[in-house]
Design an enzyme around this catalytic site. Structure first.
Site, PDB file in Angstrom:
ATOM      1  N   ASP A 154     -17.246  -6.698 -22.489  1.00  0.00           N
ATOM      2  CA  ASP A 154     -17.654  -6.571 -21.043  1.00  0.00           C
ATOM      3  C   ASP A 154     -19.164  -6.653 -21.036  1.00  0.00           C
ATOM      4  OD1 ASP A 154     -14.870  -6.249 -20.831  1.00  0.00           O
ATOM      5  OD2 ASP A 154     -14.827  -4.237 -20.350  1.00  0.00           O
ATOM      6  N   SER A 155     -19.797  -5.646 -21.532  1.00  0.00           N
ATOM      7  CA  SER A 155     -21.182  -5.561 -21.549  1.00  0.00           C
ATOM      8  C   SER A 155     -21.834  -6.822 -22.112  1.00  0.00           C
ATOM      9  CB  SER A 155     -21.818  -4.276 -21.994  1.00  0.00           C
ATOM     10  OG  SER A 155     -21.871  -4.358 -23.433  1.00  0.00           O
ATOM     11  N   SER A 156     -21.199  -7.452 -23.020  1.00  0.00           N
ATOM     12  CA  SER A 156     -21.701  -8.766 -23.503  1.00  0.00           C
ATOM     13  C   SER A 156     -21.532  -9.669 -22.605  1.00  0.00           C
ATOM     14  CB  SER A 156     -21.061  -9.167 -25.085  1.00  0.00           C
ATOM     15  OG  SER A 156     -21.275  -8.281 -26.055  1.00  0.00           O
ATOM     16  N   GLU A 193       4.264 -10.667  -6.404  1.00  0.00           N
ATOM     17  CA  GLU A 193       2.891 -10.961  -7.455  1.00  0.00           C
ATOM     18  C   GLU A 193       3.559 -10.044  -8.831  1.00  0.00           C
ATOM     19  OE1 GLU A 193       3.336  -9.053  -4.985  1.00  0.00           O
ATOM     20  OE2 GLU A 193       2.365  -6.978  -4.857  1.00  0.00           O
ATOM     21  N   CYS A 207       5.513  -6.066   1.592  1.00  0.00           N
ATOM     22  CA  CYS A 207       5.763  -4.777   1.574  1.00  0.00           C
ATOM     23  C   CYS A 207       5.205  -3.852   2.647  1.00  0.00           C
ATOM     24  CB  CYS A 207       5.526  -4.122   0.334  1.00  0.00           C
ATOM     25  SG  CYS A 207       6.222  -2.447   0.212  1.00  0.00           S
ATOM     26  N   TYR A 208       4.161  -3.070   2.368  1.00  0.00           N
ATOM     27  CA  TYR A 208       3.575  -2.484   3.589  1.00  0.00           C
ATOM     28  C   TYR A 208       2.842  -3.514   4.622  1.00  0.00           C
ATOM     29  CZ  TYR A 208      -0.014   0.315   5.896  1.00  0.00           C
ATOM     30  OH  TYR A 208      -0.661   0.844   6.832  1.00  0.00           O
ATOM     31  N   LYS A 257      -9.442  -7.785 -18.210  1.00  0.00           N
ATOM     32  CA  LYS A 257      -9.694  -8.368 -19.513  1.00  0.00           C
ATOM     33  C   LYS A 257      -9.552  -9.510 -20.151  1.00  0.00           C
ATOM     34  CE  LYS A 257     -11.261  -5.342 -22.727  1.00  0.00           C
ATOM     35  NZ  LYS A 257     -12.603  -4.347 -22.169  1.00  0.00           N
ATOM     36  N   GLY A 299       0.704  -1.276   0.034  1.00  0.00           N
ATOM     37  CA  GLY A 299      -0.102   0.143   0.135  1.00  0.00           C
ATOM     38  C   GLY A 299       1.057   1.200  -0.010  1.00  0.00           C
ATOM     39  N   HIS A 335       7.937  -7.491  -3.703  1.00  0.00           N
ATOM     40  CA  HIS A 335       6.452  -8.124  -4.232  1.00  0.00           C
ATOM     41  C   HIS A 335       6.697  -9.037  -5.072  1.00  0.00           C
ATOM     42  CE1 HIS A 335       4.146  -4.395  -3.384  1.00  0.00           C
ATOM     43  NE2 HIS A 335       5.360  -3.691  -3.497  1.00  0.00           N
TER      44      HIS A 335
END
Ligand code: XMP
Length: 514
Positions: free
Chosen positions: A231-233, A175, A86-87, A370, A59, A173
């Site tokens: 996305d909306s589909s 990740e 980290c944080y 996405k 963070g 990190h």
């Protein structure tokens, strides 16, 4: 099925969601939770998920800031394995009697860490490991219940663990891809320390999202603005599965869609169990845009009018719930949207604001990236034309027609856009392209057509490569393909006399022309 689950505490770090995603990639479910979640709430979550471990994310704060986000102190006493990054690493050290040196300046980048004890999270690592750090505070010492596992030149306690409990802290990190063995470290935590079974699959996202929509909407009615984008589909299909005919999907044709877009949307979506409304609002939009030349004014009018049309329909359907296809990058403050927003007003159907008071806005894709949405789209059986669609701006071709919008210009732009899409897709180049389209400029030029003088529009081709749309490069398209596109545009569109290729990167240009 109660999946083995890791909860990631969100302390505001930009990589918080990446941690969740990396864990899911290994078949273990992971959910992001607010940093101040109460032990009681974790017990409640345990009814649905088999919570096996906690990660405290990084963070931007320093543990010395007055309002620095902190977890409930009882969390460390739950008996669950904890990994602080980290944080999170600073927090655990500080909460348990260690000494954290406040930041003088932030240090970030690649660092080489010496692993003093390759155990637990650090199992099977070499003596020197390349990691990625971004920190201000530094842990100088830890309480006698803890032991140091790694150090760097500047951090005497770059990794630690509790001598008896399963509590670990890493200064770096794991990740992010720049940490060479980051995947190994997270796997160690998930499988060796928390002893999770990889009993979750991507397919389960569908089940979870459908379950959530059912729970949120109950017996009520819902509405969604379906743009035909991915996305909306995906959100529409999930909601249709959940709501058993109580969903209305609204596709507003503002007139600046690609050719045959309403028909395409109807063909793809009419087979789902929901009401599909195709609203022909072309006249209405064109009328409001009459005489408007300024790009920002155009965008504003289209955005406002869209909301008005949608609200009218929403009111008529009596829907109490609004479903939206918002995905994770839409919600974070970084990323292309914030960057672009300073430059132009984005009209984004997924982020539709509305004056109607819905009981709830339901966002089934809110934690997905996405490419995860694309995977879900494939699983739901959506056609590849939707799964791999190039992004299309909310205001559509209106921002690709320079100057005043007229019916004639919209027709020309549609034809040119269709030719560009057909030829790029025929050449197989589309896989490496972010966007490929035509812009109808407001400039006219002389030409010869059939031995006679012609005076017509200049069409520009805009074809770019990009990863996130923050920056983009014009694509080095083979001349042969450009030639075919140019010939087709001047042959098939009588009003066009010239085709040019836009060779500007972003920055300094933007991807769209307006
Ligand atoms: P620019 O032109 O700002 O575009 O470089 C960056 C990306 O955003 C898309 N774009 C939009 N997307 N609503 C959207 O949802 C909008 O109003 C909008 N305007 C631009 C653009 O196509 C590119 O991918």
């Amino acid at each position: 099925m109660r999946y083995d689950t890791i909860l990631v505490f969100d302390f505001g770090g930009q990589y918080c969601h990446l941690i969740g995603r990396r864990i899911r990639e290994h078949g273990v479910y992971s959910e992001i939770v607010p940093h101040d979640i109460k032990p009681g709430e974790i017990r409640l979550l345990s009814e649905r998920f088999n919570v096996k471990g906690l990660v405290f994310s990084g963070g931007p704060a320093s543990v010395y800031e007055q309002n620095a986000p902190r977890p409930d102190p009882k969390i460390l006493g739950l008996g669950l394995p904890v990994l602080g990054l980290c944080y999170g690493h600073h927090l655990i050290a500080q909460m348990t009697g260690g000494h954290v040196k406040p930041a003088r300046q932030r240090e970030y980048g690649i660092a080489y860490v010496t692993i003093d004890k390759p155990v637990g999270v650090l199992k099977r690592l070499s003596e020197k490991e390349r990691v990625w750090m971004s920190h201000g505070d530094t842990v100088l010492s830890i309480s006698s219940e803890y032991e140091t596992l790694a150090h760097t030149e500047n951090c005497p306690v770059a990794a630690f663990r509790h001598k008896k409990k399963l509590i670990y802290g890493l200064q770096w990190h794991p990740e992010v891809v720049h940490t060479e063995k980051g995947v190994q470290m997270l796997r160690n935590f998930v499988f060796e320390v928390c002893r999770c079974e990889p009993n979750w699959k991507m397919e389960d996202i569908v089940e979870k999202a459908v379950g959530e929509i059912k729970r949120d909407v109950g017996d009520g009615k819902a509405i969604i603005a379906l743009s035909g984008g991915i996305d909306s589909s995906v959100a529409t299909v999930l909601a249709a599965k959940a709501l058993d005919g109580r969903l209305t999907a609204v596709f507003v044709d503002h007139g600046f869609m690609r050719e045959k877009e309403p028909e395409f949307v109807r063909d793809v979506f009419q087979k789902f169990k929901m009401k599909l409304m195709l609203v022909d609002a072309r006249e209405r939009f064109l009328k409001r845009l009459n005489g408007v030349v300024d790009p920002e004014t155009k965008r504003k009018i289209i955005g406002e009018e869209f909301i008005r049309v949608f609200e009218e329909i929403a009111e008529r359907t009596g829907a109490e719930y609004l479903i939206q296809g918002t995905i994770y990058p839409d919600r974070i403050e970084s990323g292309f949207r914030r960057f672009s927003d300073k430059i132009k007003t984005h009209h984004n159907v997924a982020g539709l604001p509305t004056g109607i008071k819905f009981k709830k806005i339901v966002e089934p894709l809110r934690d997905l990236y996405k490419d995860e949405v694309r995977k879900v789209a494939k699983m739901l059986g959506l056609p590849k034309e939707i799964v791999f669609r190039q992004p299309f701006p909310g205001p559509g071709l209106a921002v690709r027609i320079i100057g005043e919008l007229t019916r004639e210009k919209v027709d020309i732009a549609k034809k040119a856009d269709k030719i560009v899409r057909e030829e790029i897709e025929k050449s197989g180049l589309e896989e490496n392209l972010w966007q490929y389209f035509a812009v109808l400029t407001n400039t006219k030029a002389t030409g010869v057509k059939g031995d006679a003088r012609a005076y017509g529009y200049v069409v520009s081709l805009r074809i770019v490569e990009s990863r996130e749309a923050m920056t983009a490069n014009f694509a080095k398209i083979p001349h042969k393909v450009l030639e075919t596109i140019s010939t087709r545009i001047t042959n098939e569109i009588p009003e066009a006399t010239r085709v040019v290729y836009d060779i500007t990167h972003k920055p300094p240009a933007t991807i769209e022309w307006e």
